[in-house]
Design a protein around this motif. Sequence first.
Motif, short mmCIF file in Angstrom:
data_model
loop_
_atom_site.label_atom_id
_atom_site.label_comp_id
_atom_site.label_asym_id
_atom_site.label_seq_id
_atom_site.Cartn_x
_atom_site.Cartn_y
_atom_site.Cartn_z
N TYR A 1 2.28 -16.12 -3.33
CA TYR A 1 1.63 -15.04 -4.07
C TYR A 1 0.57 -15.65 -4.99
N LEU A 2 -0.46 -14.85 -5.26
CA LEU A 2 -1.49 -15.23 -6.22
C LEU A 2 -1.36 -14.31 -7.43
N PHE A 3 -1.45 -14.89 -8.62
CA PHE A 3 -1.37 -14.06 -9.82
C PHE A 3 -2.13 -14.73 -10.95
N GLY A 4 -2.31 -13.98 -12.03
CA GLY A 4 -3.04 -14.51 -13.17
C GLY A 4 -3.34 -13.44 -14.18
N ASP A 5 -4.25 -13.75 -15.12
CA ASP A 5 -4.58 -12.75 -16.14
C ASP A 5 -5.31 -11.56 -15.53
N PHE A 6 -5.91 -11.74 -14.36
CA PHE A 6 -6.65 -10.65 -13.73
C PHE A 6 -5.73 -9.53 -13.21
N ASN A 7 -4.45 -9.83 -13.00
CA ASN A 7 -3.52 -8.77 -12.56
C ASN A 7 -2.33 -8.64 -13.52
N GLY A 8 -2.58 -9.03 -14.77
CA GLY A 8 -1.54 -8.89 -15.77
C GLY A 8 -0.36 -9.81 -15.57
N TRP A 9 -0.59 -10.93 -14.87
CA TRP A 9 0.43 -11.95 -14.60
C TRP A 9 1.62 -11.39 -13.79
N GLN A 10 1.31 -10.39 -12.96
CA GLN A 10 2.33 -9.85 -12.06
C GLN A 10 2.52 -10.83 -10.91
N ARG A 11 3.62 -11.54 -10.88
CA ARG A 11 3.80 -12.70 -10.01
C ARG A 11 3.90 -12.35 -8.53
N THR A 12 4.42 -11.19 -8.19
CA THR A 12 4.65 -10.87 -6.77
C THR A 12 3.83 -9.67 -6.30
N GLN A 13 2.76 -9.35 -7.00
CA GLN A 13 1.94 -8.20 -6.64
C GLN A 13 1.00 -8.49 -5.47
N LEU A 14 0.53 -9.74 -5.35
CA LEU A 14 -0.49 -10.08 -4.35
C LEU A 14 0.04 -11.13 -3.38
N PRO A 15 0.70 -10.69 -2.29
CA PRO A 15 1.18 -11.66 -1.29
C PRO A 15 0.04 -12.19 -0.42
N LEU A 16 0.16 -13.44 -0.02
CA LEU A 16 -0.79 -14.05 0.91
C LEU A 16 -0.21 -14.01 2.32
N LYS A 17 -1.11 -14.05 3.31
CA LYS A 17 -0.69 -14.06 4.71
C LYS A 17 -0.92 -15.45 5.30
N LYS A 18 -0.03 -15.84 6.18
CA LYS A 18 -0.07 -17.17 6.78
C LYS A 18 -0.63 -17.10 8.19
N ASP A 19 -1.55 -18.04 8.53
CA ASP A 19 -2.06 -18.11 9.90
C ASP A 19 -1.32 -19.19 10.67
N GLY A 20 -1.74 -19.43 11.91
CA GLY A 20 -1.04 -20.38 12.78
C GLY A 20 -1.21 -21.83 12.38
N CYS A 21 -2.12 -22.10 11.45
CA CYS A 21 -2.36 -23.48 11.01
C CYS A 21 -1.71 -23.78 9.67
N GLY A 22 -0.94 -22.84 9.16
CA GLY A 22 -0.27 -23.05 7.88
C GLY A 22 -1.13 -22.73 6.68
N VAL A 23 -2.25 -22.00 6.90
CA VAL A 23 -3.14 -21.62 5.81
C VAL A 23 -2.80 -20.20 5.36
#
Length: 680
Positions: free
Chosen positions: A80-102
């Motif tokens: 997950y990405l978080f910070g002051d831009f989303n009020g430090w909500q730790r699990t609000q923005l999940p990332l997606k994984k591709d076949g190369c581990g990115v």
Amino acid sequence: MKTETIAQLPIVKKDPWLEPNAEDMLRRYDRYRERLSAIGKECGSLTEYANGYFYFGFQYDDALRGWWFREWLPGAKDVYLFGDFNGWQRTQLPLKKDGCGVWSVFLPDETYGERLVHGSKVKMLVHGDNGWLERIPSYIRRVVQDEHTKDYTGQLWAPAEPFDWRGDSFDIASVGSLLIYECHVGMAQEKEGVGTYCEFIKTILPHIKKAGYNTIQLMAVAEHPYYGSFGYHVSNFFAPSSRFGTPEELKALVRKAHTMGLAVIMDLVHSHYVKNINEGLNELDGTDHLYSPAGKAGDHPYWDSKLFDYGKEQVRHFLLSNIKYWLTEFHFDGFRFDGVTSMIYYHHGYTEFDSREKYFSPEVNEEALCYLTLANRLIHDLYPHAVTIAEDVSGMPGMCAAAEEGGVGFDYRLGMAVPDFWIKLLKEVPDEQWDIWQMWNMMTDRLPYVKTVAYCESHDQALVGDQTIAFRLMNKQMYTDMNRAAQNVVIDRGMALHKMIRLFTISLAGQAYLNFMGNEFGHPEWIDFPREGNGWSYAHARRLWSLAENGFLRYSYLGAFDRAMLKLVRKYDILGSGYAYNHLMDTANQTLAFSHGTTVFVFNWHPRNSIPDYAIPVPEPGRYRIVLTSDAPEFGGYGRIDPAVKAFSFSQTDSDGSTRPYIRIYNLCRSALVLTRMNR
């Protein structure tokens, strides 16, 4: 290349000593060629391959109008990405994984445009085998520490206007032979505290220019959580240390140095990284083998740090991208690669290099050698005149040979045996027993095609637990008797030898010269960074420039001599003139004479023997004048040699029947004299 004979590998043809290991050299060369070819097929060129910092981390998408964020974390389960831009909500923005581990996420302006801005604080929440941990992105370009919690946080660094590099066409080739001033921005100021890039521009750059050096070597550039590590336990490889200022202020430092005719090279640490979980790369995806070999193989047993896995493509990509980033974004003129010996041996250099087999045993990390060869190729593809210096004490064959010849491709190696020699000599051998043949051999024992950076001491000797040459010579008397009115034989001896050791080293030991800031004038204080044991004091983590500027103290004499020495070296191109020619070795009087062209150096190391009308051979007949004497009053000497006296040559037949020109001088004990033939 494999279809050609082994003997055709240029480095082997140049150095017959390598012939028994020609197959090993060829194997290493083939590994490099294969890697370079694969990179070319995939990306077109090595310079295009090293663009990881344009893909990973935060990248603005003009077409989609928003920010992409990407991170390579193949072992992670959730990110997950978080910070002051989303009020430090730790699990609000999940990332997606591709076949190369990115893992990636897109943040559109319509949702985050007013909140995700330049300076926004950001972190990742990574779920892996080591649990749920808050982490800092690997490609982040700025990291800041909270004053209260002391935690580190990444920042989105995207100034509205790019730094103005217009007009910066500086080329390090313009400086000629390198006269390197090794600097640490934080401890460069006299105040008790951490110096900044801006303060360095204002106060230190003019000092370096006035001192006569033409190249700055900046230490501790990349972010490191522990100040006392001297910058060698890096946590964030793409972030200039925020304790000194902003990235733009570092760029301003480089630009200002260039306008003053000073090159700037970076002390690059790719030999290891900090173990810290909270700040660095260690276990970033939850595994112990993301950037490191798995298990104990990934630990540096002597430095309490983590090792890189140079055989892993993603690691090479990260490190090569890091090199291009510093070169292109900050306009550095090259790199001094730290810890090369540690990189290229699994034993990290903790052995005696007393046989050829040590360079070709299973203890050699050939993946690290391949990485360094690719790194040098990348640097010189980007900037042909950029300078690379290897900190290698082992003498690995081919380190300073071109990659095309089968070497690793460095321009220079550090002459690390020279400061070790001076320390051992000063500690263990009485003056009257100094062996001038041993001294000569130590300074000149190098291959002619291996360019060497000569130095008699660096920051290592200035640290607590060691001693600078000045302190080793004069010890506690420096605190009481460095005023010009004092009379002290210990100070007299120390001043004399301090000057002689420097002139001897620069005139014999290499094609470039390095000095750590303050050592040129005999800085008396050791370096002790703030720590619990000293009450977190900055008293010894600074440079006392006022000592050298105080007309009542003798430090100014040493500084004046250093300036005169560098002026002489530049004027007569001493570093660029190759090996010195040995004319005289008088062991009884501990006197030797040698020349560079028609410039003659005479060193009398004897503590007592001063000899009038002393005859020394010279390279050509004619009239010789004195251009430097270490005994001059302006350098703290006693003025026993008249610089106005000219020496006229005469012919003398030697014991072997040959006739050659000589001159007569006053051979003063514990002093150095430099003369040059007059044109008319």
